[in-house]
Design a protein around this motif. Structure first.
Motif, PDB file in Angstrom:
ATOM      1  N   GLY A  70      -1.654   5.063  -7.955  1.00 20.20           N
ATOM      2  CA  GLY A  70      -0.752   5.869  -7.139  1.00 20.20           C
ATOM      3  C   GLY A  70      -0.091   5.067  -6.033  1.00 20.20           C
ATOM      4  N   HIS A  71       0.808   5.709  -5.328  1.00 24.85           N
ATOM      5  CA  HIS A  71       1.578   5.040  -4.284  1.00 24.85           C
ATOM      6  C   HIS A  71       0.672   4.509  -3.165  1.00 24.85           C
ATOM      7  CE1 HIS A  71       5.014   4.064  -1.795  1.00 24.85           C
ATOM      8  NE2 HIS A  71       4.457   4.741  -0.806  1.00 24.85           N
ATOM      9  N   LEU A  72      -0.124   5.371  -2.566  1.00 25.59           N
ATOM     10  CA  LEU A  72      -0.975   4.944  -1.454  1.00 25.59           C
ATOM     11  C   LEU A  72      -2.098   4.023  -1.911  1.00 25.59           C
ATOM     12  CD1 LEU A  72      -1.219   8.250   0.606  1.00 25.59           C
ATOM     13  CD2 LEU A  72       0.151   6.225   1.102  1.00 25.59           C
ATOM     14  N   GLY A  73      -2.743   4.374  -3.014  1.00 26.59           N
ATOM     15  CA  GLY A  73      -3.840   3.545  -3.512  1.00 26.59           C
ATOM     16  C   GLY A  73      -3.406   2.139  -3.860  1.00 26.59           C
ATOM     17  N   SER A  74      -2.242   2.013  -4.480  1.00 26.24           N
ATOM     18  CA  SER A  74      -1.762   0.688  -4.856  1.00 26.24           C
ATOM     19  C   SER A  74      -1.360  -0.125  -3.628  1.00 26.24           C
ATOM     20  CB  SER A  74      -0.605   0.778  -5.855  1.00 26.24           C
ATOM     21  OG  SER A  74       0.502   1.452  -5.299  1.00 26.24           O
ATOM     22  N   GLN A  75      -0.769   0.530  -2.622  1.00 26.95           N
ATOM     23  CA  GLN A  75      -0.424  -0.175  -1.385  1.00 26.95           C
ATOM     24  C   GLN A  75      -1.676  -0.683  -0.679  1.00 26.95           C
ATOM     25  OE1 GLN A  75       2.064   2.094   1.216  1.00 26.95           O
ATOM     26  NE2 GLN A  75       3.849   1.944  -0.105  1.00 26.95           N
ATOM     27  N   LEU A  76      -2.679   0.171  -0.598  1.00 23.70           N
ATOM     28  CA  LEU A  76      -3.934  -0.226   0.036  1.00 23.70           C
ATOM     29  C   LEU A  76      -4.585  -1.370  -0.733  1.00 23.70           C
ATOM     30  CD1 LEU A  76      -6.100   0.142   2.174  1.00 23.70           C
ATOM     31  CD2 LEU A  76      -7.052   2.004   0.793  1.00 23.70           C
ATOM     32  N   GLU A 104     -12.603   1.925 -15.037  1.00 21.09           N
ATOM     33  CA  GLU A 104     -12.191   3.262 -15.434  1.00 21.09           C
ATOM     34  C   GLU A 104     -13.073   4.252 -14.683  1.00 21.09           C
ATOM     35  OE1 GLU A 104     -11.605   5.938 -19.472  1.00 21.09           O
ATOM     36  OE2 GLU A 104     -12.517   3.959 -19.606  1.00 21.09           O
ATOM     37  N   SER A 105     -12.467   5.295 -14.138  1.00 24.51           N
ATOM     38  CA  SER A 105     -13.218   6.271 -13.356  1.00 24.51           C
ATOM     39  C   SER A 105     -12.444   7.579 -13.302  1.00 24.51           C
ATOM     40  CB  SER A 105     -13.448   5.744 -11.938  1.00 24.51           C
ATOM     41  OG  SER A 105     -14.300   6.595 -11.222  1.00 24.51           O
ATOM     42  N   MET A 120     -20.051  -5.494   2.493  1.00 26.19           N
ATOM     43  CA  MET A 120     -19.717  -4.134   2.149  1.00 26.19           C
ATOM     44  C   MET A 120     -19.015  -4.143   0.800  1.00 26.19           C
ATOM     45  SD  MET A 120     -17.190  -1.417   4.111  1.00 26.19           S
ATOM     46  CE  MET A 120     -16.467  -2.722   5.038  1.00 26.19           C
ATOM     47  N   LYS A 121     -19.369  -3.198  -0.043  1.00 28.38           N
ATOM     48  CA  LYS A 121     -18.730  -3.058  -1.346  1.00 28.38           C
ATOM     49  C   LYS A 121     -17.817  -1.851  -1.296  1.00 28.38           C
ATOM     50  CE  LYS A 121     -22.335  -5.488  -3.627  1.00 28.38           C
ATOM     51  NZ  LYS A 121     -23.217  -5.615  -4.734  1.00 28.38           N
ATOM     52  N   LEU A 122     -16.521  -2.090  -1.498  1.00 23.69           N
ATOM     53  CA  LEU A 122     -15.489  -1.097  -1.300  1.00 23.69           C
ATOM     54  C   LEU A 122     -14.814  -0.730  -2.611  1.00 23.69           C
ATOM     55  CD1 LEU A 122     -13.503   0.363   0.729  1.00 23.69           C
ATOM     56  CD2 LEU A 122     -12.213  -1.761   0.716  1.00 23.69           C
ATOM     57  N   ALA A 123     -14.509   0.568  -2.774  1.00 21.85           N
ATOM     58  CA  ALA A 123     -13.769   1.033  -3.942  1.00 21.85           C
ATOM     59  C   ALA A 123     -12.622   1.926  -3.490  1.00 21.85           C
ATOM     60  CB  ALA A 123     -14.669   1.803  -4.897  1.00 21.85           C
ATOM     61  N   ILE A 124     -11.542   1.874  -4.251  1.00 19.44           N
ATOM     62  CA  ILE A 124     -10.385   2.717  -3.985  1.00 19.44           C
ATOM     63  C   ILE A 124     -10.109   3.542  -5.226  1.00 19.44           C
ATOM     64  CG2 ILE A 124      -7.914   2.767  -3.494  1.00 19.44           C
ATOM     65  CD1 ILE A 124      -8.243   0.046  -2.172  1.00 19.44           C
ATOM     66  N   THR A 125     -10.041   4.863  -5.067  1.00 19.57           N
ATOM     67  CA  THR A 125      -9.636   5.719  -6.171  1.00 19.57           C
ATOM     68  C   THR A 125      -8.116   5.840  -6.156  1.00 19.57           C
ATOM     69  OG1 THR A 125      -9.807   7.754  -4.873  1.00 19.57           O
ATOM     70  CG2 THR A 125     -11.791   7.035  -6.052  1.00 19.57           C
ATOM     71  N   GLY A 126      -7.563   6.275  -7.256  1.00 21.35           N
ATOM     72  CA  GLY A 126      -6.120   6.457  -7.317  1.00 21.35           C
ATOM     73  C   GLY A 126      -5.354   5.151  -7.200  1.00 21.35           C
ATOM     74  N   ALA A 127      -5.894   4.094  -7.784  1.00 22.21           N
ATOM     75  CA  ALA A 127      -5.311   2.757  -7.639  1.00 22.21           C
ATOM     76  C   ALA A 127      -3.940   2.621  -8.291  1.00 22.21           C
ATOM     77  CB  ALA A 127      -6.259   1.708  -8.210  1.00 22.21           C
ATOM     78  N   LEU A 143     -10.487   1.917  -8.845  1.00 24.13           N
ATOM     79  CA  LEU A 143     -10.901   2.939  -9.793  1.00 24.13           C
ATOM     80  C   LEU A 143      -9.672   3.699 -10.286  1.00 24.13           C
ATOM     81  CD1 LEU A 143     -13.961   4.383  -7.831  1.00 24.13           C
ATOM     82  CD2 LEU A 143     -13.864   2.396  -9.350  1.00 24.13           C
ATOM     83  N   ALA A 144      -9.584   3.855 -11.595  1.00 24.30           N
ATOM     84  CA  ALA A 144      -8.417   4.535 -12.160  1.00 24.30           C
ATOM     85  C   ALA A 144      -8.760   5.175 -13.495  1.00 24.30           C
ATOM     86  CB  ALA A 144      -7.276   3.541 -12.356  1.00 24.30           C
ATOM     87  N   ARG A 145      -8.091   6.273 -13.789  1.00 23.62           N
ATOM     88  CA  ARG A 145      -8.256   6.913 -15.095  1.00 23.62           C
ATOM     89  C   ARG A 145      -7.626   6.075 -16.189  1.00 23.62           C
ATOM     90  NH1 ARG A 145      -6.291  12.693 -12.972  1.00 23.62           N
ATOM     91  NH2 ARG A 145      -4.826  11.249 -12.038  1.00 23.62           N
TER      92      ARG A 145
END
Length: 94
Positions: free
Chosen positions: A10-16, A47-48, A1-8, A30-32
């Motif tokens: 942020g608080h929750l994204g970085s913890q995950l 970048e996303s 499985m190929k997984l992506a996290i947005t908001g990397a 994924l991050a701006r």
């Protein structure tokens, strides 16, 4: 499985992202602002944005599952991201 996290960044994204890294699960973050993402083993940073740009399209290529951030516009943003993912050429290529 190929997984992506947005908001990397942020608080929750970085913890995950940290938890998945510790579990040795390869994840695309994924991050701006990619330069602001914590460097972690088993991760790559792209970048996303929450839009229909080519940058976003490229960040989603090959991704099967993604986790998103919370925001006031989250429904519209996530809908746009899902639509963009569905438009990628590799989406239906198991």
């Amino acid at each position: 499985m190929k997984l992506a996290i947005t908001g990397a960044t942020g608080h929750l994204g970085s913890q995950l992202a940290r938890q998945l890294s510790e579990a040795k699960i390869e994840t695309r973050l994924l991050a701006r602002r990619p330069e602001a993402v914590e460097k972690l083993p088993y991760t790559t940073v792209f970048e996303s944005y929450y839009d229909n740009s080519e940058i976003t399209l490229n960040s989603l290529k090959g991704i099967e599952v993604f986790s998103g951030r919370e925001s006031q516009n989250r429904v519209a943003e996530h809908k746009a991201l899902i639509i963009k993912r569905a438009q990628t050429s590799d989406f239906n290529q198991g």
